[in-house]
Design an enzyme around this catalytic site. Structure first.
Site, PDB file in Angstrom:
ATOM      1  N   CYS A 106      -5.874   7.115   1.796  1.00  0.00           N
ATOM      2  CA  CYS A 106      -5.461   5.845   1.219  1.00  0.00           C
ATOM      3  C   CYS A 106      -3.957   5.634   1.378  1.00  0.00           C
ATOM      4  O   CYS A 106      -3.453   5.535   2.486  1.00  0.00           O
ATOM      5  CB  CYS A 106      -5.943   5.770  -0.230  1.00  0.00           C
ATOM      6  SG  CYS A 106      -6.076   4.109  -0.888  1.00  0.00           S
ATOM      7  N   HIS A 107      -3.203   5.563   0.289  1.00  0.00           N
ATOM      8  CA  HIS A 107      -1.756   5.354   0.332  1.00  0.00           C
ATOM      9  C   HIS A 107      -0.970   6.661   0.517  1.00  0.00           C
ATOM     10  O   HIS A 107       0.253   6.626   0.682  1.00  0.00           O
ATOM     11  CB  HIS A 107      -1.276   4.666  -0.955  1.00  0.00           C
ATOM     12  CG  HIS A 107      -1.687   3.241  -1.069  1.00  0.00           C
ATOM     13  ND1 HIS A 107      -2.944   2.866  -1.497  1.00  0.00           N
ATOM     14  CD2 HIS A 107      -1.019   2.097  -0.808  1.00  0.00           C
ATOM     15  CE1 HIS A 107      -3.022   1.542  -1.506  1.00  0.00           C
ATOM     16  NE2 HIS A 107      -1.870   1.050  -1.092  1.00  0.00           N
TER      17      HIS A 107
END
Length: 177
Positions: A106-107
């Site tokens: 994800c991030h």
């Protein structure tokens, strides 16, 4: 397999911690929660506070030599806070320097951008990071899971919580080899 899970004191996407953690346990491994501060970390379910988890060790007290690989859970705030912590960035970079595998979802690749380890690497992430990865010299792809061996270590990346099954399977294969 002894896997370091690196995270800030808050902002972790809970499912991106708990599902990989359970996957390591199910594979007979030992997950270790490493954070920038002692005590507990605050996880989130998107933007809502979720559970807290106990810290096993701080970055300052941890060494790459004690782990077989590094897992970086996402959440928007988690990697943003990690990339501001010099010790956390150095700890993440040390896995690349040691040739040990890293998995980020994800991030989480924001921490890797800050560590200057994405140049020449092909990876995926939450789509909003694509420009950051490209600007750091990496190649961004929109794939459920991306395994990159074009560097000093193997890098496993995924886009989002929906990719967790593929992410867990991929990093377990890489960490176990």
């Amino acid at each position: 397999m002894r896997a370091a899970f690196l995270m800030a004191a808050e902002g972790i996407e809970q499912v991106e911690l708990t599902e990989p953690w359970q996957a390591v346990l199910d594979a007979g491994g030992e997950p270790v929660l490493i954070s920038t501060k002692p005590g507990t970390v605050q996880a989130f379910d998107h933007l809502d506070k979720a559970d807290t988890f106990p810290v096993d060790a701080t970055v300052a007290d941890s060494s790459v030599d004690n782990f077989d690989g590094l897992i970086l859970p996402g959440g928007v705030a988690n990697p943003d806070l990690l990339r501001l912590d010099k010790g956390a960035v150095a700890f993440a970079k040390s896995f690349f320097d040691a040739g040990k595998p890293v998995a980020a979802i994800c991030h989480a690749p924001w921490t890797l951008v800050e560590a200057d380890v994405v140049r020449g690497r092909t990876m995926t992430s939450w789509p909003s990071l694509r420009t950051d990865i490209r600007n750091a010299g990496g190649t961004w792809v929109d794939q459920q899971v991306q395994i990159c061996t074009d560097g000093p270590n193997t890098l496993v990346t995924s886009r989002k919580p929906d990719d967790l099954k593929a992410f867990n399977s991929a990093f377990l294969d890489v960490f176990d080899s």
